[in-house]
Design a protein around this motif. Sequence first.
Motif, short mmCIF file in Angstrom:
data_model
loop_
_atom_site.label_atom_id
_atom_site.label_comp_id
_atom_site.label_asym_id
_atom_site.label_seq_id
_atom_site.Cartn_x
_atom_site.Cartn_y
_atom_site.Cartn_z
N PRO A 103 0.84 -1.21 0.00
CA PRO A 103 0.00 0.00 0.00
C PRO A 103 0.87 1.26 0.00
N ILE A 104 0.24 2.42 -0.09
CA ILE A 104 0.89 3.71 0.14
C ILE A 104 0.25 4.30 1.38
N VAL A 105 1.05 4.84 2.26
CA VAL A 105 0.55 5.48 3.48
C VAL A 105 0.78 6.98 3.34
N SER A 106 -0.28 7.76 3.46
CA SER A 106 -0.23 9.19 3.21
C SER A 106 -0.64 9.97 4.46
N VAL A 107 0.23 10.85 4.93
CA VAL A 107 0.03 11.58 6.18
C VAL A 107 -0.13 13.07 5.88
N SER A 108 -1.19 13.68 6.40
CA SER A 108 -1.45 15.10 6.18
C SER A 108 -1.10 15.89 7.44
N LEU A 109 -0.37 17.00 7.28
CA LEU A 109 0.02 17.84 8.42
C LEU A 109 -0.21 19.31 8.05
N GLY A 110 -0.78 20.06 8.98
CA GLY A 110 -0.95 21.48 8.75
C GLY A 110 -2.29 21.83 8.13
N LEU A 111 -2.28 22.78 7.21
CA LEU A 111 -3.55 23.27 6.64
C LEU A 111 -4.34 22.13 5.99
N PRO A 112 -5.67 22.19 6.09
CA PRO A 112 -6.51 21.16 5.47
C PRO A 112 -6.52 21.30 3.94
N ALA A 113 -6.77 20.19 3.27
CA ALA A 113 -6.81 20.21 1.81
C ALA A 113 -7.92 19.29 1.33
N VAL A 114 -8.44 19.59 0.14
CA VAL A 114 -9.45 18.74 -0.47
C VAL A 114 -8.76 17.68 -1.32
N ARG A 150 -14.67 14.10 -3.36
CA ARG A 150 -13.87 15.12 -2.65
C ARG A 150 -13.92 14.84 -1.16
N MET A 151 -12.75 14.80 -0.54
CA MET A 151 -12.68 14.53 0.90
C MET A 151 -11.76 15.56 1.53
N LEU A 152 -12.18 16.13 2.65
CA LEU A 152 -11.30 17.08 3.33
C LEU A 152 -10.32 16.31 4.22
N LEU A 153 -9.03 16.53 4.02
CA LEU A 153 -8.01 15.91 4.87
C LEU A 153 -7.45 16.97 5.81
N ALA A 154 -7.55 16.68 7.11
CA ALA A 154 -7.09 17.62 8.13
C ALA A 154 -5.75 17.17 8.69
N SER A 155 -5.13 18.04 9.47
CA SER A 155 -3.84 17.71 10.06
C SER A 155 -3.96 16.46 10.93
N GLY A 156 -3.06 15.53 10.72
CA GLY A 156 -3.08 14.28 11.48
C GLY A 156 -3.79 13.13 10.79
N ASP A 157 -4.56 13.44 9.75
CA ASP A 157 -5.27 12.37 9.04
C ASP A 157 -4.28 11.52 8.24
N VAL A 158 -4.53 10.22 8.23
CA VAL A 158 -3.67 9.30 7.49
C VAL A 158 -4.55 8.46 6.56
N VAL A 159 -4.18 8.41 5.30
CA VAL A 159 -4.87 7.55 4.34
C VAL A 159 -3.93 6.39 4.00
N VAL A 160 -4.47 5.18 4.08
CA VAL A 160 -3.70 4.00 3.69
C VAL A 160 -4.43 3.37 2.53
N TRP A 161 -3.74 3.21 1.41
CA TRP A 161 -4.47 2.55 0.35
C TRP A 161 -3.61 1.60 -0.45
N GLY A 162 -4.29 0.55 -0.86
CA GLY A 162 -3.64 -0.49 -1.65
C GLY A 162 -4.72 -1.32 -2.30
N GLY A 163 -4.41 -2.54 -2.58
CA GLY A 163 -5.42 -3.46 -3.10
C GLY A 163 -6.05 -2.96 -4.37
N ALA A 164 -7.37 -3.09 -4.43
CA ALA A 164 -8.12 -2.85 -5.67
C ALA A 164 -7.98 -1.42 -6.18
N THR A 165 -7.78 -0.45 -5.27
CA THR A 165 -7.75 0.95 -5.69
C THR A 165 -6.33 1.52 -5.71
N ARG A 166 -5.34 0.67 -5.63
CA ARG A 166 -3.94 1.12 -5.58
C ARG A 166 -3.60 2.05 -6.75
#
Length: 213
Positions: A142-153, A167-183
Motif C-alpha cells: 500500500p501507500i501510506v499518506s500523512v497530512s500535516l498542517g492546513l486542510p486540503a481537499v 472530494r474529501m477534506l483531509l485535516a492535520s493528522g489524518d492518514v490515508v492508507v491505500w492499496g489493493g483494488a484501488t492502488r
Amino acid sequence: MDSLFGEEAPAREAIAEGATLLRGFANVSAQRLMDDLAKIVAVAPFRHMVTPGGFRMSVAMTNCGQAGWVSDAKGYRYDAGDPVTRMAWPAMPPSFHQLAASAAREAGYPGFEADACLINRYQPGARLTLHQDRNERDYRAPIVSVSLGLPAVFLFGGASRKDRPRRMLLASGDVVVWGGATRLAYHGIASLKDGDHPLTGRCRINLTFRKAL
Ligand code: MD6
Ligand code: FE
C-alpha cells in the motif's frame, strides 16, 4: 506516546476497496514528525520539480529513504540520489518509519516496510493534478499518506482519469492508507486554501510512504 488506554480508538473509515482513512492518527506524533522533517529539509531542500512536459510543479517536494521520487524532462522515476545536491537522500527517521508501519497495520496491511518517503509542501494555491502512483515496482504494497498542517481537499477518482472524483477534506493528522483494488486509482489535491496552522504555518505538508524498490 500517549497512553493507548482511556482514549478513543482511531476512527477507521473505509473510503474505497483497499483504502482506509484514519482520522487524526498522526496527531500524537505530529510535532516529532515536523522536528525530524526540519533536519531532512536542511540536507535535501524543498524544490519545484519539472514535469516531463516542461511544467514547473506548484507543489514543492523532497524525499527521504533509500530512494526518492523525482521528475524532470526525462520522466518520473525513483532515484537513490538527490539530483540537486548529488548526495544520497537523507535516511528515513525512525519516527517516520514507525508511523507508516503502525498506520498500515491499523488499516489491515501488516508488515509494511516503507523504503521511500515523498514529502510534498503545498503553499496557498498549490495543487496536484489527477495522477496515478505507478513508479513503484510492486503494487501489492500500500501507500501510506500523512497530512500535516492546513486542510486540503483530496480528490479520489477511479481507474480512469475521466471518472468523476469524490472530494474529501483531509485535516492535520489524518492518514490515508491505500492499496489493493484501488492502488492505481486516479487522485489529486485541489488548490490549497490560504490559512495559518499552529503546526506548519501557511502550508500543508504531506508525507507519502511507499515501498518503491
Ligand atoms: C497529497 N497525495 O495528499 C498527495 N498518492 O498531498 C498523493 O498523491 C497520494 O495521498 C498516493 C497515495 C496516497 C496519496
Ligand atoms: Fe499520488
